[in-house]
Write an enzyme that holds these catalytic residues in place. Structure first.
Site, PDB file in Angstrom:
ATOM      1  N   ASP A  13      12.462  -8.917  -3.328  1.00 43.51           N
ATOM      2  CA  ASP A  13      13.314  -8.035  -2.527  1.00 43.51           C
ATOM      3  C   ASP A  13      14.174  -8.713  -1.458  1.00 43.51           C
ATOM      4  OD1 ASP A  13      11.834  -6.271  -4.064  1.00 43.51           O
ATOM      5  OD2 ASP A  13      10.689  -5.466  -2.388  1.00 43.51           O
ATOM      6  N   LYS A  75      12.548  -1.608  -8.610  1.00 41.83           N
ATOM      7  CA  LYS A  75      11.292  -0.907  -8.364  1.00 41.83           C
ATOM      8  C   LYS A  75      11.445   0.081  -7.225  1.00 41.83           C
ATOM      9  CE  LYS A  75       9.418  -4.511  -5.332  1.00 41.83           C
ATOM     10  NZ  LYS A  75       9.154  -3.714  -4.143  1.00 41.83           N
ATOM     11  N   CYS A 108       6.210  -5.120   1.234  1.00 43.55           N
ATOM     12  CA  CYS A 108       6.246  -5.393  -0.210  1.00 43.55           C
ATOM     13  C   CYS A 108       5.525  -6.689  -0.581  1.00 43.55           C
ATOM     14  CB  CYS A 108       7.688  -5.418  -0.715  1.00 43.55           C
ATOM     15  SG  CYS A 108       8.505  -3.802  -0.560  1.00 43.55           S
TER      16      CYS A 108
END
Length: 180
Positions: A13, A75, A108
């Site tokens: 990310d 995601k 995350c």
């Protein structure tokens, strides 16, 4: 000890404005760039994820330019493991040692690391290649990931561990990248 044939780099990310707003953003971006390029020399695959790219943007261009043909896994779950596509792609590499890098460390990266450990993977958190919007949250994430069972490493430590010996063209190429 990690080896190139058993290792995968997971880039979590590193997207849009969020990537530019994390603690020591430029330093982390430079570290990630060196890590990606050295992994390519070592033939260590790179798996990239993006959290809700419609809202957060895509992986920053400077890193994606280093990964031609690499298609990030999109995601919605904070943990990468919450994505069936991610789990399928991860398993397809048949690698058990996962170098974990990206943002944000306390969300995350943390949730992914914990679940990878629960699935039996050896997680190696690259501490100079992760960040959060605040230094406090970065450090908290690192501590919690280590407590969950991950090994801590740095980009340079991991790369020289993958190399094992200080000889040959591969060593020279990786050493040059590390010294940038």
């Amino acid at each position: 000890m990690i080896t190139p044939k058993d290792t995968l780099l997971l880039l979590i990310d590193v997207q849009g404005r969020l990537a530019k707003g994390v603690f020591e953003a430029a330093k982390v971006e430079g570290t990630l760039s060196r890590l990606i390029r050295a992994c390519q020399v070592l033939e260590v695959p790179v798996l990239v994820t993006e959290q809700y790219p419609k809202g957060l943007g895509h992986t920053i261009e400077s890193l994606m330019e280093l990964l031609p043909g690499n298609v990030p896994v999109e995601k919605l779950a904070f943990s990468c493991c919450g994505s069936p596509e991610f789990m399928h792609r991860l398993r397809s590499f048949n690698r058990n040692d996962i170098l974990v890098a990206g943002i944000e460390t306390h969300v995350c990266v943390y949730q992914t690391a914990v679940e990878l450990i629960e699935f039996g993977y050896n997680v190696h958190l690259v501490t100079d290649a992760v960040s959060s919007r605040s230094e406090e949250n970065k450090n908290l994430g690192i501590r919690c990931i280590e407590k969950a069972g991950a090994s801590l490493t740095s980009s340079e430590m991991a790369l020289f561990e993958l190399l094992r010996v200080a000889e040959g063209d591969t060593f020279k190429a990786v050493s040059k990248i590390v010294k940038e």
